[in-house]
Design a protein around this motif. Structure first.
Motif, PDB file in Angstrom:
ATOM      1  N   ASP A 113       0.808  -1.223   0.000  1.00 13.65           N
ATOM      2  CA  ASP A 113       0.000   0.000   0.000  1.00 13.65           C
ATOM      3  C   ASP A 113       0.840   1.271   0.000  1.00 13.65           C
ATOM      4  O   ASP A 113       0.293   2.371  -0.005  1.00 13.65           O
ATOM      5  N   SER A 151      -7.888   1.524  -0.217  1.00 21.22           N
ATOM      6  CA  SER A 151      -6.786   0.690   0.251  1.00 21.22           C
ATOM      7  C   SER A 151      -6.103   1.244   1.493  1.00 21.22           C
ATOM      8  O   SER A 151      -5.366   0.525   2.166  1.00 21.22           O
ATOM      9  N   GLN A 153      -7.917   3.094   3.986  1.00 19.74           N
ATOM     10  CA  GLN A 153      -8.875   3.285   5.064  1.00 19.74           C
ATOM     11  C   GLN A 153      -8.613   2.368   6.239  1.00 19.74           C
ATOM     12  O   GLN A 153      -8.846   2.747   7.392  1.00 19.74           O
ATOM     13  N   LYS A 154      -8.073   1.189   5.995  1.00 20.30           N
ATOM     14  CA  LYS A 154      -7.825   0.225   7.075  1.00 20.30           C
ATOM     15  C   LYS A 154      -6.790   0.723   8.103  1.00 20.30           C
ATOM     16  O   LYS A 154      -6.743   0.228   9.206  1.00 20.30           O
ATOM     17  N   TYR A 155      -5.993   1.713   7.732  1.00 20.04           N
ATOM     18  CA  TYR A 155      -4.966   2.230   8.626  1.00 20.04           C
ATOM     19  C   TYR A 155      -5.494   3.328   9.558  1.00 20.04           C
ATOM     20  O   TYR A 155      -4.771   3.802  10.422  1.00 20.04           O
TER      21      TYR A 155
END
Length: 157
Positions: A113, A151, A153-155
């Motif tokens: 990412d 990709s 947003q999960k962080y």
């Protein structure tokens, strides 16, 4: 004589800056060498140790040396931006660089990412580093840019 006067001005101005905001940040100086700093000169010495020993990035990445954050990597990212604003702006403008890579590492961005992270920040350079930008507004613009990329947003937690 001029050098002596310039040195005195520099020392007194940095002293005043630390007197106004005595927090020396995280790192070896704050966590180990001067953990109970109360006086302005102790904060100056802790900040100097933090800055010259080059261990803040390690502490932020590993969550050690007083860089543990209640809000995890994003809290550390906010402090990282505050400590590295100018160099980060240069790297974000280019879309690559050591400071940008270190920020991605602090946040925990995975290798697959990192290109998306670099591109998202570069695309939002103007909102992150406007003429009135502070580290807080740059951090907010960064999280907004990450929120708009599926990709990344999960962080955000």
């Amino acid at each position: 004589m001029k050098k002596l006067i310039a040195g005195a001005i520099l020392v007194s101005s940095s002293t005043l800056a630390f007197a106004a905001n005595p927090y020396a940040g995280c790192g070896l100086g704050s966590a180990v060498v001067f953990p109970d700093a109360n006086e302005w000169h102790e904060h100056v010495l802790a900040a100097t140790t933090n800055g010259t020993s080059g261990n803040q990035t390690f502490g932020m990445t590993s969550g050690t040396l007083g860089c543990e954050g209640a809000n995890g990597p994003l809290k550390l990212a906010q402090q990282f931006i505050d400590d590295n604003m100018d160099q980060l702006a240069l790297d974000v403008a280019k879309g690559e660089g050591e400071t940008l890579a270190a920020l991605a590492e602090v946040i925990g961005v995975e290798a697959q990412d990192s290109t998306a992270f670099n591109h998202a920040l570069q695309s939002n350079f103007d909102s992150m580093f406007s003429a009135e930008a502070t580290s807080a507004t740059a951090y907010e613009a960064m999280t907004d840019a990450m929120a708009s990329d599926a990709s990344l947003q999960k962080y955000l937690g």
